[in-house]
Design a protein around this motif. Structure first.
Motif, short mmCIF file in Angstrom:
data_model
loop_
_atom_site.label_atom_id
_atom_site.label_comp_id
_atom_site.label_asym_id
_atom_site.label_seq_id
_atom_site.Cartn_x
_atom_site.Cartn_y
_atom_site.Cartn_z
N ALA A 1 0.85 -1.19 0.00
CA ALA A 1 0.00 0.00 0.00
C ALA A 1 0.88 1.24 0.00
CB ALA A 1 -0.92 0.01 1.22
N PHE A 2 0.45 2.24 -0.75
CA PHE A 2 1.16 3.52 -0.83
C PHE A 2 0.31 4.60 -0.17
CE2 PHE A 2 3.54 1.17 -3.80
CZ PHE A 2 4.68 1.88 -4.17
N LEU A 3 0.97 5.54 0.48
CA LEU A 3 0.31 6.74 0.99
C LEU A 3 0.84 7.94 0.20
CD1 LEU A 3 0.57 6.12 4.85
CD2 LEU A 3 -1.38 5.67 3.35
N PHE A 4 -0.06 8.83 -0.21
CA PHE A 4 0.32 9.99 -1.01
C PHE A 4 -0.12 11.27 -0.31
CE2 PHE A 4 -0.05 6.54 -4.03
CZ PHE A 4 1.02 6.73 -4.88
N ASP A 5 0.63 12.33 -0.53
CA ASP A 5 0.24 13.67 -0.13
C ASP A 5 0.38 14.57 -1.35
OD1 ASP A 5 -0.53 15.86 1.34
OD2 ASP A 5 0.91 15.55 2.96
N SER A 6 -0.18 15.76 -1.28
CA SER A 6 -0.13 16.67 -2.43
C SER A 6 1.14 17.52 -2.38
CB SER A 6 -1.36 17.58 -2.44
OG SER A 6 -1.41 18.36 -1.26
N VAL A 7 1.67 17.82 -3.56
CA VAL A 7 2.83 18.69 -3.70
C VAL A 7 2.53 19.78 -4.71
CG1 VAL A 7 5.23 18.86 -4.46
CG2 VAL A 7 4.54 17.02 -2.95
N GLU A 8 2.15 19.38 -5.91
CA GLU A 8 1.86 20.35 -6.96
C GLU A 8 0.63 21.17 -6.58
OE1 GLU A 8 2.69 19.21 -11.14
OE2 GLU A 8 0.59 19.70 -11.47
N GLY A 9 0.76 22.49 -6.67
CA GLY A 9 -0.31 23.38 -6.29
C GLY A 9 -0.35 23.69 -4.80
N ARG A 10 0.65 23.27 -4.08
CA ARG A 10 0.68 23.45 -2.63
C ARG A 10 1.59 24.60 -2.24
NH1 ARG A 10 0.83 18.60 1.59
NH2 ARG A 10 1.07 19.74 3.53
N PHE A 11 1.22 25.31 -1.18
CA PHE A 11 2.08 26.33 -0.57
C PHE A 11 2.87 25.69 0.56
CE2 PHE A 11 -0.92 29.04 -2.73
CZ PHE A 11 -0.17 30.14 -3.10
N PHE A 12 4.19 25.81 0.48
CA PHE A 12 5.08 25.29 1.53
C PHE A 12 5.51 26.46 2.41
CE2 PHE A 12 5.19 21.76 -1.21
CZ PHE A 12 5.81 20.69 -0.59
N ALA A 13 5.24 26.35 3.69
CA ALA A 13 5.76 27.34 4.63
C ALA A 13 7.26 27.13 4.79
CB ALA A 13 5.06 27.19 5.98
N PRO A 14 7.98 28.15 5.26
CA PRO A 14 9.42 27.96 5.48
C PRO A 14 9.68 26.78 6.42
CG PRO A 14 8.85 30.28 5.64
CD PRO A 14 7.55 29.53 5.54
N GLN A 15 10.59 25.91 6.00
CA GLN A 15 11.00 24.72 6.75
C GLN A 15 9.92 23.64 6.79
OE1 GLN A 15 14.25 24.76 7.50
NE2 GLN A 15 14.15 26.83 6.65
N GLU A 16 8.86 23.79 6.00
CA GLU A 16 7.83 22.74 5.95
C GLU A 16 8.35 21.53 5.19
OE1 GLU A 16 3.13 21.97 4.75
OE2 GLU A 16 4.07 23.91 4.34
N ASP A 17 8.01 20.36 5.71
CA ASP A 17 8.48 19.09 5.16
C ASP A 17 7.26 18.23 4.82
OD1 ASP A 17 11.01 17.07 5.13
OD2 ASP A 17 9.25 16.03 5.89
N VAL A 18 7.21 17.73 3.58
CA VAL A 18 6.07 16.93 3.14
C VAL A 18 6.56 15.61 2.55
CG1 VAL A 18 4.14 16.79 1.51
CG2 VAL A 18 4.61 18.94 2.67
N GLU A 19 6.03 14.51 3.07
CA GLU A 19 6.30 13.20 2.49
C GLU A 19 5.29 12.97 1.37
OE1 GLU A 19 6.17 10.47 5.79
OE2 GLU A 19 8.35 10.60 6.07
N TYR A 20 5.75 13.10 0.14
CA TYR A 20 4.88 12.97 -1.02
C TYR A 20 4.41 11.52 -1.20
CZ TYR A 20 3.60 12.82 -5.98
OH TYR A 20 2.95 12.61 -7.17
N ILE A 21 5.32 10.58 -1.04
CA ILE A 21 5.00 9.16 -1.14
C ILE A 21 5.58 8.43 0.07
CG2 ILE A 21 5.28 7.02 -2.47
CD1 ILE A 21 5.60 8.71 -4.97
N VAL A 22 4.78 7.55 0.66
CA VAL A 22 5.24 6.69 1.74
C VAL A 22 4.86 5.25 1.40
CG1 VAL A 22 5.10 6.11 4.18
CG2 VAL A 22 5.02 8.51 3.47
N PHE A 23 5.84 4.35 1.43
CA PHE A 23 5.60 2.93 1.14
C PHE A 23 6.25 2.14 2.27
CE2 PHE A 23 6.68 -0.69 -2.08
CZ PHE A 23 5.75 -1.52 -1.47
#
Length: 208
Positions: free
Chosen positions: A124-146
């Motif tokens: 199973a894969f977990l996804f988060d959004s990246v394209e079209g997203r506003f990143f705050a300074p030092q914000e960290d986003v896991e786009y894909i988790v497997f």
């Protein structure tokens, strides 16, 4: 025509006033440029890409594709494209079918093999959004988790996980992002390049 001393003084004063005015205008423009560059630098975003296979705080084996804004200003990500072997990754199942299933599976059956593995709970894969997203300074986003499947109860998923762990190092990424001042950059990984662009690419609608 003779120029009187008074007239000469008046002309000198007038010329001096013009020179001073031009110099003042030049200084004002330069100060404005310096202030703008200072403001731009004070909100400069820097999007970074990374991938890993282990989460130390959770003590868990998990493949991740991660994006981080390491800059000091917010960033709007307007375009992001993952690629492998010279081909864009637009569908996760198709990508896994190309890269990570056993060689014994015939090419015509590779995609159905992946679909069955997802359906049967092998992975199973977990996804988060990246394209079209506003990143705050030092914000960290896991786009894909497997998360690593269990080798005993999920052997098919475990085999895919191992192969993808090797493949992730060959993936390339393009990400285009902009600051609050509409200054935009295109960053490429693993090249670690970053260049200013007039605007970010616009992705064509999927139905075209």
């Amino acid at each position: 025509m003779r120029i009187t001393v008074t007239r000469a003084i008046e002309l000198t004063v007038a010329v001096s006033v013009v020179i001073i005015s031009v110099a003042s205008l030049f200084v004002a423009v330069e100060q404005s440029n310096v202030q703008r560059r200072t403001l731009q630098a004070s909100v400069l975003p820097v999007i970074q890409y990374s991938t890993g296979n282990y989460n130390l705080p959770l003590e868990e084996w998990r493949l991740t594709v991660r994006f981080t804004n390491t800059g000091i200003g917010p960033a709007e990500v307007r375009y992001m494209q993952l690629s492998w072997d010279g081909e864009p990754i637009n569908d996760t199942s198709e990508f896994i079918a190309r890269c990570c299933v056993p060689d014994t599976i015939p090419e015509a059956e590779r995609l159905s093999f992946v679909h069955n593995a997802f359906r049967d709970g092998q992975m199973a894969f977990l996804f988060d959004s990246v394209e079209g997203r506003f990143f705050a300074p030092q914000e960290d986003v896991e786009y894909i988790v497997f998360r690593q499947p269990d080798p005993d109860t999920q052997p098919i998923g475990y085999g895919v996980w191992q192969e993808l762990d090797r493949t992730r190092h060959d993936m390339s990424v393009e990400v285009c992002y902009c600051s609050v001042f509409e200054d935009c950059w295109m960053a490429r990984f693993p090249e670690q390049t970053r260049e200013p662009v007039a605007m970010c690419p616009v992705r064509a609608p999927e139905n075209e």
